[in-house]
Design an enzyme around this catalytic site. Sequence first.
Site, mmCIF file in Angstrom:
data_model
loop_
_atom_site.group_PDB
_atom_site.id
_atom_site.type_symbol
_atom_site.label_atom_id
_atom_site.label_comp_id
_atom_site.label_asym_id
_atom_site.label_seq_id
_atom_site.Cartn_x
_atom_site.Cartn_y
_atom_site.Cartn_z
ATOM 1 N N SER A 173 0.868 -0.851 0.159
ATOM 2 C CA SER A 173 -0.207 -0.078 -0.218
ATOM 3 C C SER A 173 1.107 1.251 -0.226
ATOM 4 C CB SER A 173 -0.554 0.008 1.129
ATOM 5 O OG SER A 173 -1.874 1.138 1.098
ATOM 6 N N ASP A 269 -8.242 -3.928 -7.185
ATOM 7 C CA ASP A 269 -8.125 -2.804 -5.779
ATOM 8 C C ASP A 269 -8.356 -2.647 -5.128
ATOM 9 O OD1 ASP A 269 -6.634 -1.782 -3.718
ATOM 10 O OD2 ASP A 269 -5.149 -2.296 -4.431
ATOM 11 N N HIS A 335 -6.457 -6.473 -1.043
ATOM 12 C CA HIS A 335 -5.395 -5.120 -1.326
ATOM 13 C C HIS A 335 -4.442 -5.540 -0.299
ATOM 14 C CE1 HIS A 335 -3.765 -0.850 -1.277
ATOM 15 N NE2 HIS A 335 -3.983 -1.638 0.276
#
Length: 386
Positions: A173, A269, A335
């Site tokens: 991330s 995502d 994610h």
Amino acid sequence: MSLLIFLLVVIKTEGFHSINEVPNPINITFIDSAVSKGAVCLDGSPPAYHFDQGFGDGIDNWLVYLEGGGWCETESECKARALSTYGSSFRKPKVYYFNGVLSKNQMINPEFYNWNRVFVRYCDGSSFAGNVEAVNPATNLYYRGARIFKVVMEDLLEKGMKYASNAILTGCSAGGLATILNCDRFRALVPSANRVKCISDSGYFIHAKDVPGVKRREKRFAGVVRLHELSNFLPSSCTSKRNPSLCLFPEYLVKDMETPLFLLNSLYDSWQITYNLKPHHGDEHGWKKCTKDTKLCSPGQLKTIRDFRMDFLKSLQEIGNSSCTGMFINSCYLHCYTYSTERWNCAAGLGNTTIAQAIGDWYFDRDSFKGIDTMHDVPQECTQCL
Ligand SMILES: *[C@@H]1O[C@H](CO)[C@@H](O)[C@H](O)[C@H]1NC(C)=O
Ligand SMILES: *[C@@H]1O[C@H](CO)[C@@H](O)[C@H](O)[C@H]1NC(C)=O
Ligand SMILES: *[C@@H]1O[C@H](CO)[C@@H](O)[C@H](O)[C@H]1NC(C)=O
């Protein structure tokens, strides 16, 4: 090299078996000496990481993982963040459990289990990129992400990373974006290492110029670039060609990177779809419902999600020609994959190859793995990864 597109049907398996991991809590280490150098978290606390020593033939190999956790793009957001675990090392848990790519269990992490493994705490709000000298006396906030990266690396070099033979910089991330931003700098720190590569997990945040929400996406990154003063940090290969405020979008960065990079991401995502695609006017509630359970999305919402996916594919095609760029791009509505044991070992969308196998093969040059699951025009649940 042409892009290999895998066109394989996902084989749904009933009752996959999950791997039992022995908990491996690793204590936190603070770099107190960094405070006098001004390399500090938003609130002025010292940088911190968790370190598990390598062993056996992994003793000279290093894997450095950058924690993620969004960004702060205004003074008030950063002020709130400074009072949370994402802005202060003093608020971090004292132990971190090493799983997935950080696991020391060979069954779970066959390629990297015996490497020196480091989990670097994220507390600057800029993906380890900011370097603002001035401290506003009204807020007392420090924007020093790049300095944190530097002192953590210096500390690790002293701990033995300067003798590294193999090394990896990775993260998920905002940590996956930090990996892209700091990858070539990391390479330069270990000039005599044999093999240095970077793996960005769910860090490929796309611009998607023609998809709703573009103003929000641009504003978010422009705010980070401005507040943390990133113009000089970002590569001139990007900033000389376009407004520096766009140079946090990886699609404008990865082509000019020198160090081999692996992109692990989903075309759907879940973070990007939930937070970066919100409609301009109105139906926030409807979007919340749709992004919580994509089976509840309206046809219009699904169209937005598909347009986003098309843009994602397009941007990958534009950057995907380098033989050094590995890819594992699936269609899971997820994610982050690398820090979870289940996800690290899941095969989703690309035949039976697990993420761990694909990355191992690519890292050790056994296969220049480039897989994109183009089969699905709706987000997949990928229960085999959960
Ligand atoms: C981790 O910290 C705890 C509490 O301070 C301590 O008891 C333990 O010995 C430490 N573990 C290691 C491996 O240093
Ligand atoms: C990559 O290859 C494709 C197809 O061969 C081409 O259309 C595209 O322009 C290439 N991208 C770059 C960045 O060279
Ligand atoms: C995946 O594994 C299953 C079970 O081992 C096997 O039957 C199947 O042929 C494999 N599929 C591919 C694409 O290799």
